[in-house]
Design a protein around this motif. Structure first.
Motif, PDB file in Angstrom:
ATOM      1  N   GLN A 450       0.781  -1.032  -0.084  1.00 45.73           N
ATOM      2  CA  GLN A 450       0.094  -0.077  -0.153  1.00 45.73           C
ATOM      3  C   GLN A 450       1.037   1.224   0.046  1.00 45.73           C
ATOM      4  O   GLN A 450       0.446   2.170  -0.651  1.00 45.73           O
ATOM      5  CB  GLN A 450      -1.053  -0.085   1.288  1.00 45.73           C
ATOM      6  CG  GLN A 450      -2.056   0.987   1.123  1.00 45.73           C
ATOM      7  CD  GLN A 450      -3.073   1.003   0.052  1.00 45.73           C
ATOM      8  OE1 GLN A 450      -3.567  -0.138  -0.215  1.00 45.73           O
ATOM      9  NE2 GLN A 450      -2.772   1.806  -0.733  1.00 45.73           N
ATOM     10  N   ALA A 451       2.010   1.418   0.903  1.00 49.16           N
ATOM     11  CA  ALA A 451       2.915   2.391   0.707  1.00 49.16           C
ATOM     12  C   ALA A 451       3.285   2.814  -0.569  1.00 49.16           C
ATOM     13  O   ALA A 451       3.665   3.892  -1.077  1.00 49.16           O
ATOM     14  CB  ALA A 451       3.903   2.200   1.693  1.00 49.16           C
ATOM     15  N   MET A 452       3.974   1.793  -1.394  1.00 44.41           N
ATOM     16  CA  MET A 452       4.341   1.809  -2.870  1.00 44.41           C
ATOM     17  C   MET A 452       3.348   2.292  -3.674  1.00 44.41           C
ATOM     18  O   MET A 452       3.467   3.136  -4.365  1.00 44.41           O
ATOM     19  CB  MET A 452       4.776   0.326  -3.214  1.00 44.41           C
ATOM     20  CG  MET A 452       6.309   0.128  -2.475  1.00 44.41           C
ATOM     21  SD  MET A 452       7.148  -1.375  -3.236  1.00 44.41           S
ATOM     22  CE  MET A 452       6.045  -2.822  -2.630  1.00 44.41           C
ATOM     23  N   ASP A 454       0.986   4.192  -2.904  1.00 40.97           N
ATOM     24  CA  ASP A 454       0.714   5.737  -2.302  1.00 40.97           C
ATOM     25  C   ASP A 454       1.775   6.557  -2.377  1.00 40.97           C
ATOM     26  O   ASP A 454       1.506   7.838  -2.164  1.00 40.97           O
ATOM     27  CB  ASP A 454       0.273   5.689  -0.710  1.00 40.97           C
ATOM     28  CG  ASP A 454      -1.100   5.087  -0.678  1.00 40.97           C
ATOM     29  OD1 ASP A 454      -1.792   4.833  -1.558  1.00 40.97           O
ATOM     30  OD2 ASP A 454      -1.231   4.748   0.733  1.00 40.97           O
ATOM     31  N   GLY A 455       2.697   5.932  -3.143  1.00 44.66           N
ATOM     32  CA  GLY A 455       4.073   6.842  -3.334  1.00 44.66           C
ATOM     33  C   GLY A 455       4.827   7.194  -2.216  1.00 44.66           C
ATOM     34  O   GLY A 455       5.662   8.038  -2.047  1.00 44.66           O
ATOM     35  N   GLN A 456       4.587   6.486  -0.906  1.00 42.11           N
ATOM     36  CA  GLN A 456       5.214   6.553   0.315  1.00 42.11           C
ATOM     37  C   GLN A 456       6.395   5.611   0.391  1.00 42.11           C
ATOM     38  O   GLN A 456       7.343   5.747   1.017  1.00 42.11           O
ATOM     39  CB  GLN A 456       4.504   6.363   1.464  1.00 42.11           C
ATOM     40  CG  GLN A 456       3.290   7.374   1.602  1.00 42.11           C
ATOM     41  CD  GLN A 456       3.907   8.939   1.596  1.00 42.11           C
ATOM     42  OE1 GLN A 456       4.602   9.129   2.297  1.00 42.11           O
ATOM     43  NE2 GLN A 456       3.022   9.615   0.565  1.00 42.11           N
ATOM     44  N   GLY A 457       6.468   4.530  -0.553  1.00 44.37           N
ATOM     45  CA  GLY A 457       7.727   3.426  -0.614  1.00 44.37           C
ATOM     46  C   GLY A 457       8.183   3.883  -1.827  1.00 44.37           C
ATOM     47  O   GLY A 457       7.631   3.502  -2.792  1.00 44.37           O
ATOM     48  N   LYS A 458       9.512   4.195  -1.985  1.00 46.26           N
ATOM     49  CA  LYS A 458       9.977   4.634  -3.253  1.00 46.26           C
ATOM     50  C   LYS A 458      11.412   3.828  -3.724  1.00 46.26           C
ATOM     51  O   LYS A 458      11.598   3.633  -4.793  1.00 46.26           O
ATOM     52  CB  LYS A 458      10.686   6.144  -3.178  1.00 46.26           C
ATOM     53  CG  LYS A 458       9.416   7.183  -2.908  1.00 46.26           C
ATOM     54  CD  LYS A 458       9.528   8.489  -2.953  1.00 46.26           C
ATOM     55  CE  LYS A 458       8.695   9.467  -2.605  1.00 46.26           C
ATOM     56  NZ  LYS A 458       8.953  10.820  -2.528  1.00 46.26           N
ATOM     57  N   VAL A 459      12.035   2.963  -2.674  1.00 53.02           N
ATOM     58  CA  VAL A 459      12.939   2.158  -2.792  1.00 53.02           C
ATOM     59  C   VAL A 459      12.703   0.792  -2.419  1.00 53.02           C
ATOM     60  O   VAL A 459      12.197   0.724  -1.132  1.00 53.02           O
ATOM     61  CB  VAL A 459      14.386   2.670  -2.341  1.00 53.02           C
ATOM     62  CG1 VAL A 459      15.188   1.428  -2.651  1.00 53.02           C
ATOM     63  CG2 VAL A 459      14.732   3.969  -3.051  1.00 53.02           C
ATOM     64  N   CYS A 484       7.839   2.532  -7.779  1.00 49.25           N
ATOM     65  CA  CYS A 484       8.861   2.563  -7.403  1.00 49.25           C
ATOM     66  C   CYS A 484      10.130   3.367  -8.043  1.00 49.25           C
ATOM     67  O   CYS A 484      10.155   3.064  -9.241  1.00 49.25           O
ATOM     68  CB  CYS A 484       9.654   1.501  -6.526  1.00 49.25           C
ATOM     69  SG  CYS A 484       8.948   0.786  -5.237  1.00 49.25           S
ATOM     70  N   GLU A 485      10.920   4.200  -7.361  1.00 51.98           N
ATOM     71  CA  GLU A 485      12.106   4.967  -8.085  1.00 51.98           C
ATOM     72  C   GLU A 485      13.138   3.888  -8.400  1.00 51.98           C
ATOM     73  O   GLU A 485      13.909   3.779  -9.592  1.00 51.98           O
ATOM     74  CB  GLU A 485      12.622   5.693  -7.356  1.00 51.98           C
ATOM     75  CG  GLU A 485      11.883   7.081  -7.143  1.00 51.98           C
ATOM     76  CD  GLU A 485      11.546   8.009  -8.371  1.00 51.98           C
ATOM     77  OE1 GLU A 485      12.467   7.791  -9.328  1.00 51.98           O
ATOM     78  OE2 GLU A 485      10.454   8.545  -8.618  1.00 51.98           O
ATOM     79  N   LEU A 486      13.323   2.796  -7.465  1.00 55.90           N
ATOM     80  CA  LEU A 486      14.317   1.758  -7.682  1.00 55.90           C
ATOM     81  C   LEU A 486      13.838   0.630  -6.968  1.00 55.90           C
ATOM     82  O   LEU A 486      13.433   0.528  -5.833  1.00 55.90           O
ATOM     83  CB  LEU A 486      15.591   2.282  -6.980  1.00 55.90           C
ATOM     84  CG  LEU A 486      16.754   1.223  -6.840  1.00 55.90           C
ATOM     85  CD1 LEU A 486      17.421   0.861  -8.263  1.00 55.90           C
ATOM     86  CD2 LEU A 486      17.838   1.653  -5.889  1.00 55.90           C
ATOM     87  N   GLY A 502      10.985  -1.123 -10.785  1.00 55.47           N
ATOM     88  CA  GLY A 502      10.751   0.275 -10.964  1.00 55.47           C
ATOM     89  C   GLY A 502      11.365   1.015 -11.829  1.00 55.47           C
ATOM     90  O   GLY A 502      11.819   0.577 -12.987  1.00 55.47           O
ATOM     91  N   ARG A 503      11.474   2.392 -11.896  1.00 47.89           N
ATOM     92  CA  ARG A 503      11.909   3.070 -12.963  1.00 47.89           C
ATOM     93  C   ARG A 503      13.451   2.850 -13.216  1.00 47.89           C
ATOM     94  O   ARG A 503      14.060   2.862 -14.135  1.00 47.89           O
ATOM     95  CB  ARG A 503      11.894   4.367 -12.706  1.00 47.89           C
ATOM     96  CG  ARG A 503      10.327   5.033 -13.041  1.00 47.89           C
ATOM     97  CD  ARG A 503      10.089   6.468 -12.464  1.00 47.89           C
ATOM     98  NE  ARG A 503       9.609   6.701 -11.319  1.00 47.89           N
ATOM     99  CZ  ARG A 503       8.670   6.331 -10.764  1.00 47.89           C
ATOM    100  NH1 ARG A 503       7.493   5.982 -11.668  1.00 47.89           N
ATOM    101  NH2 ARG A 503       8.140   6.552  -9.254  1.00 47.89           N
ATOM    102  N   GLN A 504      14.202   2.328 -12.139  1.00 48.25           N
ATOM    103  CA  GLN A 504      15.644   1.747 -12.232  1.00 48.25           C
ATOM    104  C   GLN A 504      15.467   0.385 -11.315  1.00 48.25           C
ATOM    105  O   GLN A 504      14.513   0.193 -10.540  1.00 48.25           O
ATOM    106  CB  GLN A 504      16.389   2.681 -11.178  1.00 48.25           C
ATOM    107  CG  GLN A 504      16.909   4.092 -11.985  1.00 48.25           C
ATOM    108  CD  GLN A 504      17.968   4.992 -11.162  1.00 48.25           C
ATOM    109  OE1 GLN A 504      19.065   4.890 -11.461  1.00 48.25           O
ATOM    110  NE2 GLN A 504      17.465   5.747 -10.385  1.00 48.25           N
ATOM    111  N   ALA A 505      16.318  -0.457 -11.888  1.00 43.54           N
ATOM    112  CA  ALA A 505      16.195  -1.608 -11.178  1.00 43.54           C
ATOM    113  C   ALA A 505      17.595  -2.210 -11.551  1.00 43.54           C
ATOM    114  O   ALA A 505      18.397  -2.169 -12.152  1.00 43.54           O
ATOM    115  CB  ALA A 505      15.357  -2.682 -11.924  1.00 43.54           C
ATOM    116  N   LEU A 506      17.770  -2.970 -10.409  1.00 42.04           N
ATOM    117  CA  LEU A 506      19.124  -3.965 -10.167  1.00 42.04           C
ATOM    118  C   LEU A 506      18.759  -5.374  -9.808  1.00 42.04           C
ATOM    119  O   LEU A 506      17.804  -5.744  -9.101  1.00 42.04           O
ATOM    120  CB  LEU A 506      20.100  -3.624  -9.087  1.00 42.04           C
ATOM    121  CG  LEU A 506      20.713  -2.104  -9.495  1.00 42.04           C
ATOM    122  CD1 LEU A 506      21.298  -1.437  -8.113  1.00 42.04           C
ATOM    123  CD2 LEU A 506      21.888  -2.278 -10.433  1.00 42.04           C
TER     124      LEU A 506
END
Length: 784
Positions: A450-452, A454-459, A484-486, A502-506
């Motif tokens: 849920q945090a992701m 809502d944009g509250q979980g970014k990595v 997610c950003e990553l 996410g937008r970046q991924a490893l």
């Protein structure tokens, strides 16, 4: 379609079928000789701990201490197949996302760290230093550490898990969703208030002494095959084995031990369950309450007749609290309601209770068929109450036995992988490492999703596992990860989660359990904790799949050094030069691990203290607590029936096939259930097929019903006639995880309700029916 068939299996669990399956998997992975040698080191004193499950070993000296499940896990890890940058880079990630989980699994071991390139939609190799710098930069750019989420798989070692939770807490958050949040969280939350510890109380020695073993919501033949050895031995000595399970499962019926030469030579087998009760999905709460109510009535009759008491009144008086309220709750329940909710007859419920009353010592076992329901915590507390009524705690041959899946899921929680850490643990951690740990509770799995969203979980960082496939509400979870950003995944093999990024991924490849872990001081051993609180060493014996792999402890240490540079007092890289140094730090923080390095080198390791086994109750009352719970009347099924009106609503349970472990798909067969070559199946009762005007072989879509009004749909499943109670369905996960609403969770634990989903079926008339070789009833008649 030609390789897809339904032909019900007539043999026992284990036996030649298991040996044939092991041989096929070793050959398929290209490691017939290497795999056989590797298996001989599984669960040995100087070998590696099986990555297959958390069931304990009788000893670490047996020459054949592995099962079909473990052999598949070892074969998958020791595979000759390699997912090189060239192989993975030949395809776009969008194309890989369209492939099956089985296809992704069989790409093989990842050989290099990988970074996602958005321009080409492909994974490309990246140097380890660059990978750590990228992650550190993203973490340190967050507005608050609570915008980072750190997931943990239950296969991480104690050493890796301890360093991981230390790093994350030094970074500043308790966001630790883990696989416990999706499986046995209710076991811990149910047992702690009742007996003072969130773990089981038995050892394997207790299985040798129990007069009765009750198994709830568990299929050991597929999920914990080594457990069948203990059940077989108990059966042979005359113990009663009573199974409660909606589906008829071959492993609970009969078992042929591949180690028994006579049984194998004569094609014989050993009966497992002396009694098999096919209750309704979700009927366990009512069944356990009915057994306890019957005990009260038997005790009433014994008192009236001047006979010995059925209840252990001395244990109840000395060791428990809350009995009066618990007794009143049981007496207030109506038999009609218990019968209807359980799906069992009065005679069946009486028979189960009478067996329990007659046994001098009993063990209650349970699996995820108990924990993934709305009222799973209450069910487990009722089980604890049932044990207390007969004093079946803290004495030989008796106790509670939650059977966990991942090989170190219990150890990871012991190491501090928990979003709600105890204050005493944080105090000691801060004292030993010289920092102030965060006190705010973090996200569990559902809260993290849920945090992701809502944009509250970014990595999102995952130490192992397959988060995108293991979690509920697939569409929502995938949106969350892509938000997610990553996203970062530490892994041995490519899986579904690496295509949902996410937008970046490893993707960071690590050593497996079977591989030599060479650090500055020499080859290292890690430790794990099994389901019965035994802690022992594990040492790999194969050369690493690639020279570019790092161990999980080293990945954590290098990430911590890069992220916390200049502000951490912890000597991260020094600790991973010798894992004994990590174990010394564990001992400094956790009192039960005193003299860790010395004790773990004893043959078989050591058992952590288990206070209920000593009849010491570390609860606020200082007693074992009876906790009453009234049988719920307005269930999710009844709510869905009101919503669907005239449409037939079923209760669906998600299950594993025999060729999978958790979300890892080893093959497309489910031998014991007679499914060959495919996975999109729905098991259903013959009379239910007639009632909805469908037939075996028809293709259907499945839609779940939930109060939020969202449509969750899983398409194109074939109906299979099976021995399952009316109104109940079963189908495989992860294919049906899409049907589990994100916020349909266990009360008090947050576990997704994957074993009790209200659904409706709709026919797909454009798809031709799939022929089925034989119905389950015809098969039963044939076998007879």
């Amino acid at each position: 379609m030609s390789d897809q068939k339904i032909h019900f299996y007539k043999g026992p669990a284990g036996g030649w079928g298991a040996l044939k399956s092991v041989a096929q998997h070793l050959q398929a992975q290209g490691i017939a000789l290497k795999g056989a040698k590797t298996l001989l080191s599984a669960n040995q004193a100087d070998g590696f701990d099986c990555p297959g499950c958390a069931w304990p070993d009788r000893d670490h000296r047996s020459t054949f201490e592995f099962c079909e499940n473990g052999a598949k896990a070892v074969a998958a890890e020791a595979t000759a197949h390699r997912a090189t940058p060239e192989l993975l880079g030949a395809h776009t990630v969008s194309w890989l996302a369209e492939q099956s989980d089985f296809y992704l699994e069989n790409l093989g071991r990842i050989t290099h760290p990988l970074v996602y390139d958005a321009a080409s939609d492909r994974y490309q190799p990246i140097a380890w230093d660059q990978a750590f710098e990228l992650i550190a930069a993203q973490l340190n750019a967050l507005a608050t550490p609570d915008e980072a989420i750190f997931y943990t798989s239950g296969r991480a070692s104690n050493e890796a898990a301890f360093l991981y939770q230390l790093f994350v807490r030094e970074f500043g958050t308790n966001n630790f969703p883990d696989c416990s949040n999706m499986c046995h969280e209710p076991s811990g939350q149910g047992l702690k208030p009742t007996i003072g510890i969130g773990k089981g109380t038995v050892t394997l020695d207790d299985f040798e002494q129990a007069e009765a073993i009750f198994i709830f919501g568990q299929n050991p033949g597929t999920n914990h095959p080594r457990m069948l050895g203990e059940l077989r031995a108990a059966s042979k000595r005359g113990a009663r084995i009573v199974s409660f399970n909606p589906l008829r499962e071959r492993g609970l019926e009969r078992f042929a031990d591949p180690q028994d030469k006579l049984e194998m030579a004569t094609l014989g087998s050993t009966p497992i369950s002396t009694h098999y009760f096919q209750l309704r999905i979700g009927g366990d709460l009512a069944a356990v309450k009915a057994m306890a109510k019957r005990l009260l009535e038997l005790d009433d009759a014994a008192r009236a007749a001047g006979q010995p008491r059925v209840l252990d009144v001395d244990f109840i008086a000395e060791h428990t609290q809350g009995f009066a309220e618990y007794e009143a709750d049981l007496r207030a329940e109506r038999w009609e309601d218990l019968i209807e909710a359980s799906g069992l007859s009065r005679e069946q419920l009486f028979a189960a209770a009478d067996l329990y009353a007659q046994a001098k010592s009993s063990i209650l076992c349970w699996g995820m068929g108990i924990t993934q329901h709305q009222h799973s915590v209450a069910t487990i507390q009722q089980m604890a109450g049932l044990l207390m009524l007969r004093g079946n705690l803290g004495r030989p041959g008796a106790g509670a036995c939650p059977v966990r899946g991942h090989s170190n899921v219990q150890g990871d929680r012991t190491m501090g992988i928990y979003e709600k850490p105890p204050a005493a643990f944080l105090d000691k951690l801060g004292e030993v490492f010289g920092f102030e740990p965060p006190r705010k509770h973090g996200y569990g799995t559902v809260e993290a999703i849920q945090a992701m969203l809502d944009g509250q979980g970014k990595v999102f960082f995952a130490l192992g596992g397959n988060f995108a496939a293991a979690t509920p509400d697939t569409a929502a979870t995938w949106r969350a990860l892509r938000n997610c950003e990553l996203t970062v995944h530490v892994t041995t093999k490519f899986n579904r989660s690496h295509t949902i990024h996410g937008r970046q991924a490893l993707v960071l490849p690590c050593l497996g359990r079977t591989e030599i872990d060479l650090q500055a001081s020499g080859p290292q051993s890690i430790t794990v904790e099994d389901s019965m609180s035994m802690v022992h060493l594990s040492s790999g014996m194969n050369a690493p799949a690639s020279e570019h792999l790092l161990s999980e402890p080293m990945i954590v240490a290098r990430l911590a050094a890069a992220t916390l540079k200049g502000r951490s007092k912890t000597p991260w890289l020094w600790l991973v030069e010798d894992y004994a140094r990590i174990r010394d730090k564990i001992a400094a923080v956790l009192p039960d691990f005193h003299d860790f390095n010395e004790r773990v080198r004893q043959p078989g390791g050591f058992r952590l203290r288990n206070t209920p086994s000593e009849r010491i109750w570390t609860t606020p009352t200082g007693k074992a607590n009876f906790i009453p719970f009234k049988l719920p009347s307005d269930t999710p099924l009844r709510q869905a029936q009101r919503q669907a009106r005239d449409t037939v609503v079923f209760t669906l349970a998600t299950v594993r096939s025999h060729d999978q472990y958790n979300t890892t798909i080893y093959g497309m067969d489910d031998r014991y259930r007679g499914v060959w070559g495919h996975r999109r199946v729905v098991f259903i009762h013959r009379e239910d097929l007639k009632a909805i005007g469908m037939k075996a072989g028809d293709w259907v879509d499945i839609t779940s019903l939930w109060s939020d009004g969202q449509q969750r749909r899983a398409e194109k499943f074939v109906l299979i006639e099976y021995d399952i109670p009316r109104g109940c369905l079963a189908s495989y996960f992860p294919e049906t995880n899409a049907l589990v609403p994100l916020h349909s969770v266990a009360v008090g634990a947050g576990t997704p309700t994957s074993k009790s989903i209200p659904v409706v079926l709709s026919l797909r008339p454009q798809d031709p029916p799939l022929a089925q070789a034989r119905s389950v009833e015809d098969t039963a008649a044939h076998e007879a």
